[in-house]
Motif scaffolding. Structure first.
Motif, short mmCIF file in Angstrom:
data_model
loop_
_atom_site.label_atom_id
_atom_site.label_comp_id
_atom_site.label_asym_id
_atom_site.label_seq_id
_atom_site.Cartn_x
_atom_site.Cartn_y
_atom_site.Cartn_z
N GLN A 129 14.83 -0.64 5.25
CA GLN A 129 13.67 -0.37 4.86
C GLN A 129 12.57 -0.97 4.44
OE1 GLN A 129 11.48 1.62 3.35
NE2 GLN A 129 10.17 2.29 5.82
N GLN A 130 12.90 -1.19 3.46
CA GLN A 130 11.32 -1.66 2.44
C GLN A 130 11.33 -3.35 2.96
OE1 GLN A 130 12.61 -2.00 -0.80
NE2 GLN A 130 12.68 0.64 -1.77
N ARG A 131 11.67 -3.88 3.42
CA ARG A 131 11.94 -5.47 3.92
C ARG A 131 11.43 -5.14 5.11
NH1 ARG A 131 17.37 -8.33 1.32
NH2 ARG A 131 16.79 -8.00 -0.76
N SER A 132 11.46 -4.52 5.93
CA SER A 132 11.35 -5.05 7.09
C SER A 132 9.81 -3.70 7.76
CB SER A 132 11.65 -4.06 8.57
OG SER A 132 12.16 -2.78 8.06
N SER A 133 9.25 -3.25 6.43
CA SER A 133 8.22 -2.90 6.93
C SER A 133 6.75 -2.68 5.53
CB SER A 133 8.36 -0.91 6.82
OG SER A 133 8.47 -1.00 5.27
N ILE A 223 -5.76 -0.70 -1.62
CA ILE A 223 -5.70 -0.87 -0.12
C ILE A 223 -4.12 -1.04 -0.17
CG2 ILE A 223 -6.00 -1.83 1.32
CD1 ILE A 223 -8.85 -2.40 1.35
N VAL A 224 -3.95 -2.04 -1.39
CA VAL A 224 -2.43 -2.50 -1.86
C VAL A 224 -1.72 -1.48 -2.37
CG1 VAL A 224 -1.05 -4.80 -2.74
CG2 VAL A 224 -3.71 -5.22 -2.45
N ALA A 225 -1.74 -0.96 -3.00
CA ALA A 225 -0.72 0.34 -2.73
C ALA A 225 -0.67 1.32 -1.83
CB ALA A 225 -1.18 1.06 -4.95
N ALA A 226 -1.45 1.51 -1.13
CA ALA A 226 -1.67 2.30 0.25
C ALA A 226 -0.87 1.23 1.50
CB ALA A 226 -2.53 2.42 0.68
N SER A 227 -1.35 0.37 1.06
CA SER A 227 -0.06 -0.31 2.32
C SER A 227 1.27 -0.96 1.79
CB SER A 227 -1.28 -1.81 3.45
OG SER A 227 -1.12 -2.40 1.08
N SER A 228 1.50 -0.83 0.77
CA SER A 228 2.77 -0.61 0.47
C SER A 228 3.52 -0.02 0.03
CB SER A 228 2.86 -2.12 -0.67
OG SER A 228 2.35 -1.36 -2.11
N GLY A 229 2.92 1.27 0.33
CA GLY A 229 4.07 2.29 -0.30
C GLY A 229 3.77 2.97 -1.66
N ALA A 230 3.38 1.72 -2.43
CA ALA A 230 3.70 1.82 -4.10
C ALA A 230 2.98 4.02 -4.27
CB ALA A 230 2.67 0.92 -4.85
N LEU A 237 6.11 -6.03 -6.73
CA LEU A 237 6.57 -6.67 -5.72
C LEU A 237 6.41 -8.28 -5.58
CD1 LEU A 237 3.62 -4.92 -3.25
CD2 LEU A 237 5.94 -3.68 -3.93
N PHE A 238 7.90 -8.60 -5.00
CA PHE A 238 8.65 -10.00 -4.94
C PHE A 238 8.48 -10.40 -3.74
CE2 PHE A 238 10.31 -7.97 -8.91
CZ PHE A 238 9.43 -8.89 -9.69
N PHE A 239 7.68 -10.86 -3.03
CA PHE A 239 7.75 -11.80 -2.22
C PHE A 239 8.34 -13.47 -2.12
CE2 PHE A 239 4.42 -9.17 -1.60
CZ PHE A 239 4.86 -8.38 -0.56
N LYS A 244 7.78 -12.46 2.81
CA LYS A 244 9.01 -11.56 3.28
C LYS A 244 9.42 -11.10 2.01
CE LYS A 244 13.76 -10.49 5.08
NZ LYS A 244 14.51 -11.23 5.37
N LEU A 245 9.22 -9.23 2.07
CA LEU A 245 9.24 -8.30 0.89
C LEU A 245 10.71 -8.84 0.13
CD1 LEU A 245 8.26 -6.71 -1.10
CD2 LEU A 245 9.69 -4.62 -0.06
N GLU A 246 11.61 -9.36 -0.86
CA GLU A 246 12.09 -9.61 -1.05
C GLU A 246 12.73 -8.60 -2.30
OE1 GLU A 246 14.77 -12.00 -1.09
OE2 GLU A 246 13.37 -12.92 0.43
N GLN A 247 11.94 -8.16 -3.13
CA GLN A 247 12.58 -7.08 -4.60
C GLN A 247 11.17 -6.29 -4.64
OE1 GLN A 247 15.14 -8.17 -7.47
NE2 GLN A 247 14.27 -10.31 -7.17
N VAL A 248 11.62 -4.81 -5.28
CA VAL A 248 10.06 -3.85 -4.83
C VAL A 248 10.41 -3.43 -6.73
CG1 VAL A 248 11.15 -2.48 -3.94
CG2 VAL A 248 8.61 -2.49 -5.13
#
Length: 289
Positions: A129-133, A223-230, A237-239, A244-248
């Motif tokens: 879910q994290q990697r796809s969203s 904005i970044v916190a809101a868009s990433s769900g943090a 966040l590791f891209f 593409k998100l790899e880890q958080v």
């Protein structure tokens, strides 16, 4: 979703898996004469022993980094655990309990299997879910020189985006580790995205801490916190190089926890003694718990 309020999803998954295992174990004890075995407490003991063993194994594996800052061993939220070692230790304790109390064997087998399956399924689902969203945010941020910058400008290399603020104690404590990693992993972009503060505040903070960071960007409207769900700071966040998100990771990172995660992104050998190479990153105000 990266967290539920201030609680990381990893902890929530562990609690849910333990609950499912307890229910499954009680189901497996049906038909037994009373008193029935205490499945929930035995599974909890297995979990605690597993987590402790996994933590100790991780500390041993990354000892050079922990030795440079021994107090960081107590920061359990850095994600530093050797899961497979902990799983073996927990199951070994379960086997010992089963040998000592035969009535435990069947319900404990049911509970352990159900808990492991639930943990694996939930972990996979959350990661998917994290990697796809969550993708690299297409946000226009402000550099310390007042020039606008898009995060997409850093694509082409793996990217580590650290969301932080100067008022956040955990952010301040982890910043020297991130600064060392920035210098060590030259094939990775480290982006320090300040949440909600102005350039004067950020500049004074970095100067007071004696930190030199290559890419500091201001996100005054978070904005970044809101868009990433943090939902909490710090969040890292590791891209990959394609965004593409790899880890958080939600919460404070230590040098060992950071080096462990970067093995999947960087071709550089793991950071081992970066704190000794860059002692100027160890400002006195960043030390302690």
């Amino acid at each position: 979703m990266l967290s539920l309020g201030p609680v990381p999803m990893t902890l929530i998954i562990i609690v849910i898996a333990w609950g499912i295992g307890t229910v499954a174990g009680r189901f497996g004890s049906q038909g037994m004469t009373k008193p029935r075995p205490a499945i929930g407490s035995t599974l909890l003991d297995m979990l605690l022993i597993g987590l402790l063993t996994a933590r100790i194994a991780f500390i041993v594996a990354w000892w050079p980094l922990y030795a440079a800052a021994p107090w960081t061993m107590l920061r359990l939220g850095d994600g530093g655990y050797m899961i497979w070692v902990g799983a073996l230790a927990g199951m070994a304790w379960g086997i010992f309990c089963g040998l000592r109390e035969p009535k435990l064997r069947r319900p404990l087998a049911w509970g352990t299997l159900a808990a492991l399956l639930a943990w694996a399924a939930l972990t996979h689902a959350v990661q998917w879910q994290q990697r796809s969203s969550v993708a690299l945010p297409d946000a226009v941020l402000i550099g310390m020189d007042d020039r606008s910058t898009r995060l997409a400008a850093f694509l082409g290399r793996p990217i580590v985006v650290n969301l932080w603020a100067s008022w956040c104690p955990s952010c301040r404590r982890e910043m020297p580790a991130l600064a060392d990693a920035q210098d060590w992993y030259t094939d990775v972009h480290f982006i320090f995205v300040n949440q909600g503060e102005d350039s004067d505040t950020v500049a004074k903070h970095l100067a007071a801490q004696g930190l030199t960071l290559d890419h500091v960007l201001l996100d005054p409207h978070t904005i970044v916190a809101a868009s990433s769900g943090a939902r909490g700071l710090p969040t890292t966040l590791f891209f990959d190089a394609n965004g593409k998100l790899e880890q958080v990771h939600v919460g404070e990172l230590t040098r060992a926890g950071l080096a462990h995660r970067l093995r999947r992104l960087s071709d550089r050998p793991p950071m081992r003694r970066a704190a000794e190479i860059h002692p100027h990153h160890q400002h006195p105000s960043t030390l302690g718990l």
